[in-house]
Design a protein around this motif. Structure first.
Motif, PDB file in Angstrom:
ATOM      1  N   GLU A 118      54.881  59.231   3.188  1.00 29.51           N
ATOM      2  CA  GLU A 118      55.956  59.709   4.059  1.00 29.51           C
ATOM      3  C   GLU A 118      57.215  58.864   3.943  1.00 29.51           C
ATOM      4  O   GLU A 118      58.252  59.187   4.540  1.00 29.51           O
ATOM      5  N   HIS A 119      57.146  57.772   3.171  1.00 33.66           N
ATOM      6  CA  HIS A 119      58.301  56.887   2.988  1.00 33.66           C
ATOM      7  C   HIS A 119      58.941  57.107   1.621  1.00 33.66           C
ATOM      8  O   HIS A 119      58.315  57.650   0.698  1.00 33.66           O
ATOM      9  N   THR A 120      60.180  56.643   1.482  1.00 36.16           N
ATOM     10  CA  THR A 120      60.884  56.754   0.215  1.00 36.16           C
ATOM     11  C   THR A 120      60.391  55.703  -0.774  1.00 36.16           C
ATOM     12  O   THR A 120      59.670  54.765  -0.410  1.00 36.16           O
ATOM     13  N   VAL A 121      60.799  55.852  -2.019  1.00 32.97           N
ATOM     14  CA  VAL A 121      60.471  54.865  -3.045  1.00 32.97           C
ATOM     15  C   VAL A 121      60.998  53.488  -2.627  1.00 32.97           C
ATOM     16  O   VAL A 121      60.276  52.483  -2.694  1.00 32.97           O
ATOM     17  N   LEU A 122      62.242  53.426  -2.190  1.00 30.40           N
ATOM     18  CA  LEU A 122      62.820  52.157  -1.767  1.00 30.40           C
ATOM     19  C   LEU A 122      62.022  51.552  -0.620  1.00 30.40           C
ATOM     20  O   LEU A 122      61.734  50.342  -0.609  1.00 30.40           O
ATOM     21  N   GLN A 123      61.639  52.355   0.341  1.00 34.02           N
ATOM     22  CA  GLN A 123      60.887  51.845   1.484  1.00 34.02           C
ATOM     23  C   GLN A 123      59.505  51.352   1.068  1.00 34.02           C
ATOM     24  O   GLN A 123      59.029  50.330   1.572  1.00 34.02           O
ATOM     25  N   ASN A 124      58.866  52.053   0.148  1.00 35.56           N
ATOM     26  CA  ASN A 124      57.553  51.614  -0.325  1.00 35.56           C
ATOM     27  C   ASN A 124      57.630  50.231  -0.962  1.00 35.56           C
ATOM     28  O   ASN A 124      56.805  49.354  -0.663  1.00 35.56           O
ATOM     29  N   VAL A 125      58.599  50.030  -1.840  1.00 32.12           N
ATOM     30  CA  VAL A 125      58.707  48.738  -2.517  1.00 32.12           C
ATOM     31  C   VAL A 125      59.146  47.657  -1.530  1.00 32.12           C
ATOM     32  O   VAL A 125      58.680  46.515  -1.598  1.00 32.12           O
ATOM     33  N   ALA A 126      60.008  48.006  -0.575  1.00 33.08           N
ATOM     34  CA  ALA A 126      60.410  47.043   0.452  1.00 33.08           C
ATOM     35  C   ALA A 126      59.213  46.617   1.299  1.00 33.08           C
ATOM     36  O   ALA A 126      59.112  45.462   1.716  1.00 33.08           O
ATOM     37  N   LEU A 127      58.292  47.533   1.546  1.00 37.03           N
ATOM     38  CA  LEU A 127      57.073  47.190   2.280  1.00 37.03           C
ATOM     39  C   LEU A 127      56.261  46.152   1.511  1.00 37.03           C
ATOM     40  O   LEU A 127      55.690  45.228   2.111  1.00 37.03           O
ATOM     41  N   ALA A 128      56.192  46.299   0.196  1.00 38.62           N
ATOM     42  CA  ALA A 128      55.462  45.324  -0.615  1.00 38.62           C
ATOM     43  C   ALA A 128      56.153  43.961  -0.583  1.00 38.62           C
ATOM     44  O   ALA A 128      55.488  42.926  -0.498  1.00 38.62           O
TER      45      ALA A 128
ATOM     46  N   ALA B  63      67.593  41.976   3.222  1.00 38.82           N
ATOM     47  CA  ALA B  63      67.110  41.185   2.091  1.00 38.82           C
ATOM     48  C   ALA B  63      65.923  41.860   1.416  1.00 38.82           C
ATOM     49  O   ALA B  63      65.815  41.874   0.186  1.00 38.82           O
ATOM     50  N   PHE B  64      65.035  42.442   2.215  1.00 39.81           N
ATOM     51  CA  PHE B  64      63.882  43.139   1.644  1.00 39.81           C
ATOM     52  C   PHE B  64      64.328  44.370   0.859  1.00 39.81           C
ATOM     53  O   PHE B  64      63.844  44.641  -0.237  1.00 39.81           O
ATOM     54  N   ARG B  65      65.256  45.104   1.437  1.00 34.81           N
ATOM     55  CA  ARG B  65      65.732  46.325   0.791  1.00 34.81           C
ATOM     56  C   ARG B  65      66.509  45.994  -0.489  1.00 34.81           C
ATOM     57  O   ARG B  65      66.391  46.692  -1.498  1.00 34.81           O
ATOM     58  N   ASP B  66      67.296  44.915  -0.462  1.00 37.39           N
ATOM     59  CA  ASP B  66      68.066  44.529  -1.645  1.00 37.39           C
ATOM     60  C   ASP B  66      67.142  44.119  -2.791  1.00 37.39           C
ATOM     61  O   ASP B  66      67.370  44.495  -3.946  1.00 37.39           O
ATOM     62  N   GLU B  67      66.099  43.346  -2.482  1.00 39.37           N
ATOM     63  CA  GLU B  67      65.157  42.953  -3.529  1.00 39.37           C
ATOM     64  C   GLU B  67      64.416  44.165  -4.073  1.00 39.37           C
ATOM     65  O   GLU B  67      64.202  44.292  -5.282  1.00 39.37           O
ATOM     66  N   ALA B  68      64.037  45.062  -3.171  1.00 38.81           N
ATOM     67  CA  ALA B  68      63.358  46.285  -3.599  1.00 38.81           C
ATOM     68  C   ALA B  68      64.255  47.114  -4.507  1.00 38.81           C
ATOM     69  O   ALA B  68      63.804  47.648  -5.530  1.00 38.81           O
TER      70      ALA B  68
END
Length: 256
Positions: free
Chosen positions: A93-103, A121-126
């Motif tokens: 249910e999340h976007t690609v960016l959100q999935n990687v930010a979760l990791a 910072a999490f979103r930028d790294e993702a």
């Protein structure tokens, strides 16, 4: 190269089925090691034991010289081993960016699902990592809207976000259209080699194995039947005979 992962005399049986029957294997730092063999040979079992999802009944596993047998999957990730799955483990249910930010957030110990969605910072790294995988164009797409090949890349991007030294990949091209396989593997190999990540991957496509593996380990009935460079292993008559339905009868000529 020095040994990064070392398994000795691994044994595990499910009833009368020996999924691991004395596995001895060293994985050298920086290499790409392919594991091949028929279904039921124990390939995924080995990955599950190495990453803490299964505990062998005997033997030992060391990562960079440290015993890891019996540690939880989360602890093993913290030491530097990540994995991807045959079926991508995404938050659909999340976007690609959100999935990687979760990791990224999980690596930093921020386990709340909202934390990575709110921290820049999490979103930028993702976003940077997504760019390396060539996924910027689908960054805002929901995971459940992606084709299988893209889902595989996102799953591996999430594993790389954990900053591992070793990644274990279970059939990274499974379910991927034949026309997309080589491009996908080229992308993940480029990213992993660029990050200095060692890789072990289970694979059924012998063209992929021949092109991208540094060494090949052949699994059979819970044992390693052969181990060596792709050209030697994939053209070995015994491997061609015993790995039924995987290696064509005429052999696979691995690139020099």
């Amino acid at each position: 190269m020095s040994v990064l992962l070392s398994a000795r005399d691994l044994r595990l049986a499910f009833g009368g089925l020996k999924a691991a029957d004395g596995i001895d294997l060293d994985v050298e730092g920086g290499e790409f090691l392919a594991i091949i063999g028929p279904n039921g040979a124990g390939k995924t079992t080995f990955i599950n034991m190495t990453t803490g999802y299964l505990k062998p009944q005997g033997g030992s596993i060391r990562f960079d010289g440290q015993p890891i047998l019996g540690l939880s999957p989360r602890r093993i990730v913290a030491l530097g081993i990540a994995r991807s799955f045959q079926l991508p483990q995404l938050f659909t249910e999340h976007t690609v960016l959100q999935n990687v930010a979760l990791a990224v957030a999980a690596r930093e110990g921020r386990l709340s699902l909202m934390a990575p969605l709110l921290r820049r910072a999490f979103r930028d790294e993702a976003a940077e990592l997504i760019g390396r995988f060539g996924l910027s164009g689908v960054a805002e797409a929901r995971a459940d809207a992606l084709n299988e090949g893209t889902r595989k890349l996102v799953d591996i991007a999430m594993a790389v976000a954990l900053r591992p030294r070793l990644i274990m990949m279970d059939e990274p091209t499974s379910g991927v259209a034949a026309s997309e396989k080589m491009a996908i593997v080229e992308t993940l190999v480029r990213v992993l080699r660029g990050a200095g990540v060692t890789a072990v991957f289970v694979e059924h496509d012998m063209d992929v194995v021949g092109r991208f593996a540094d060494r090949v380990a052949v699994w059979g009935q819970g044992r390693i039947a052969a181990l060596g460079p792709p050209r030697e292993i994939l053209n070995d008559p015994e491997v061609q005979r015993t790995v039924i339905g995987i290696v064509p009868a005429g052999g696979v000529h691995a690139p020099a």
